[in-house]
Write a protein that holds these residues in place. Structure first.
Motif, short mmCIF file in Angstrom:
data_model
loop_
_atom_site.label_atom_id
_atom_site.label_comp_id
_atom_site.label_asym_id
_atom_site.label_seq_id
_atom_site.Cartn_x
_atom_site.Cartn_y
_atom_site.Cartn_z
N MET A 1 48.77 48.48 57.46
CA MET A 1 48.26 49.62 58.20
C MET A 1 49.08 49.78 59.47
SD MET A 1 44.39 50.06 59.59
CE MET A 1 43.65 51.55 59.00
N SER A 2 49.51 50.98 59.77
CA SER A 2 50.36 51.18 60.94
C SER A 2 49.77 52.24 61.85
CB SER A 2 51.77 51.56 60.49
OG SER A 2 51.70 52.75 59.74
N GLY A 3 48.56 52.01 62.34
CA GLY A 3 47.91 52.95 63.23
C GLY A 3 47.99 52.49 64.67
N ASP A 4 47.22 53.14 65.50
CA ASP A 4 47.15 52.74 66.90
C ASP A 4 46.38 51.44 67.03
OD1 ASP A 4 48.49 55.03 67.77
OD2 ASP A 4 46.63 56.18 67.85
N ARG A 5 46.82 50.59 67.97
CA ARG A 5 46.12 49.32 68.22
C ARG A 5 45.37 49.43 69.54
NH1 ARG A 5 48.03 44.40 65.63
NH2 ARG A 5 47.86 43.31 67.60
N THR A 6 44.07 49.08 69.49
CA THR A 6 43.21 49.13 70.66
C THR A 6 42.74 47.71 70.96
OG1 THR A 6 42.43 51.33 70.05
CG2 THR A 6 41.07 50.10 71.62
N PRO A 7 42.86 47.26 72.21
CA PRO A 7 42.39 45.91 72.53
C PRO A 7 40.88 45.85 72.64
CG PRO A 7 43.19 46.97 74.51
CD PRO A 7 43.47 47.92 73.37
N VAL A 8 40.32 44.71 72.23
CA VAL A 8 38.94 44.38 72.52
C VAL A 8 39.03 43.52 73.77
CG1 VAL A 8 36.83 43.27 71.71
CG2 VAL A 8 38.35 44.41 70.07
N SER A 35 36.70 46.11 58.08
CA SER A 35 36.47 47.40 58.72
C SER A 35 35.33 47.25 59.73
CB SER A 35 36.07 48.45 57.68
OG SER A 35 37.15 48.71 56.82
N VAL A 36 35.48 47.92 60.89
CA VAL A 36 34.45 47.89 61.92
C VAL A 36 34.15 49.31 62.37
CG1 VAL A 36 35.04 45.57 62.72
CG2 VAL A 36 36.11 47.54 63.80
N GLU A 37 32.92 49.51 62.82
CA GLU A 37 32.51 50.81 63.35
C GLU A 37 32.47 50.74 64.87
OE1 GLU A 37 28.91 52.28 61.61
OE2 GLU A 37 29.52 51.67 59.59
N ASP A 38 32.70 51.88 65.50
CA ASP A 38 32.60 51.98 66.95
C ASP A 38 31.23 51.48 67.39
OD1 ASP A 38 32.85 52.63 69.63
OD2 ASP A 38 32.89 54.79 69.31
N GLY A 39 31.19 50.51 68.31
CA GLY A 39 29.94 49.96 68.82
C GLY A 39 29.39 48.78 68.06
N GLU A 40 29.96 48.47 66.90
CA GLU A 40 29.50 47.32 66.11
C GLU A 40 29.77 46.02 66.86
OE1 GLU A 40 30.57 45.20 61.81
OE2 GLU A 40 31.29 47.22 62.23
N ALA A 56 32.71 46.72 69.33
CA ALA A 56 34.02 47.33 69.02
C ALA A 56 34.18 48.58 69.88
CB ALA A 56 34.10 47.68 67.55
N PRO A 57 35.29 48.71 70.58
CA PRO A 57 35.50 49.90 71.41
C PRO A 57 35.86 51.14 70.59
CG PRO A 57 37.41 48.46 71.54
CD PRO A 57 36.37 47.74 70.73
N VAL A 58 36.29 50.95 69.35
CA VAL A 58 36.63 52.03 68.43
C VAL A 58 36.37 51.55 67.00
CG1 VAL A 58 38.45 53.03 69.89
CG2 VAL A 58 39.05 51.30 68.20
N GLY A 59 36.30 52.49 66.08
CA GLY A 59 36.21 52.12 64.68
C GLY A 59 37.61 51.89 64.12
N GLY A 60 37.69 51.10 63.06
CA GLY A 60 38.99 50.82 62.44
C GLY A 60 38.95 49.51 61.69
N ALA A 80 40.65 40.53 70.83
CA ALA A 80 41.12 40.92 69.50
C ALA A 80 41.80 42.28 69.60
CB ALA A 80 39.95 40.98 68.53
N TRP A 81 42.37 42.70 68.48
CA TRP A 81 43.01 44.04 68.36
C TRP A 81 42.40 44.75 67.18
CZ3 TRP A 81 46.24 46.03 71.95
CH2 TRP A 81 46.81 45.14 72.86
N ILE A 82 42.13 46.05 67.36
CA ILE A 82 41.62 46.90 66.28
C ILE A 82 42.66 47.97 66.00
CG2 ILE A 82 39.86 48.56 65.60
CD1 ILE A 82 37.88 46.98 67.32
N GLU A 83 42.98 48.17 64.74
CA GLU A 83 43.87 49.25 64.33
C GLU A 83 43.04 50.40 63.81
OE1 GLU A 83 46.82 47.96 61.54
OE2 GLU A 83 47.96 46.88 63.06
#
Length: 84
Positions: A1-8, A35-40, A56-60, A80-83
């Motif tokens: 997967m090559s999306g944006d990475r968001t830090p936790v 897979s995680v949902e925003d707020g999980e 989780a600050p974002v879903g992904g 952690a990092w979420i894509e």
């Protein structure tokens, strides 16, 4: 997967007005690649004997866990990092 990475980031949930500069990662509820949902709730850290759930600050997809159970964490750390 090559999306944006968001830090936790620890900074997002660190309690204000606390003296300790560190806490401990108590438990991860989601595995890398899941897979995680925003707020999980992803994990729990303990600061001054208080358990704090980390959402989780974002879903992904949870791409990488940086700090594992029983590791020390503090302001400025990335858990952690979420894509997405």
């Amino acid at each position: 997967m090559s999306g944006d990475r968001t830090p936790v980031a620890v900074d997002d949930i660190w309690p204000e007005d606390t003296d300790p500069e560190e806490g401990v990662v108590v438990d991860w509820y989601v595995s890398e690649g899941a897979s995680v949902e925003d707020g999980e709730t992803l994990c729990t850290i303990q600061v001054e004997k208080v358990d704090i759930d980390v959402p989780a600050p974002v879903g992904g997809t949870l791409a990488e866990i940086v700090l594992h159970e029983e590791q020390v964490c503090g302001p400025g750390d990335t858990l952690a990092w979420i894509e997405s």
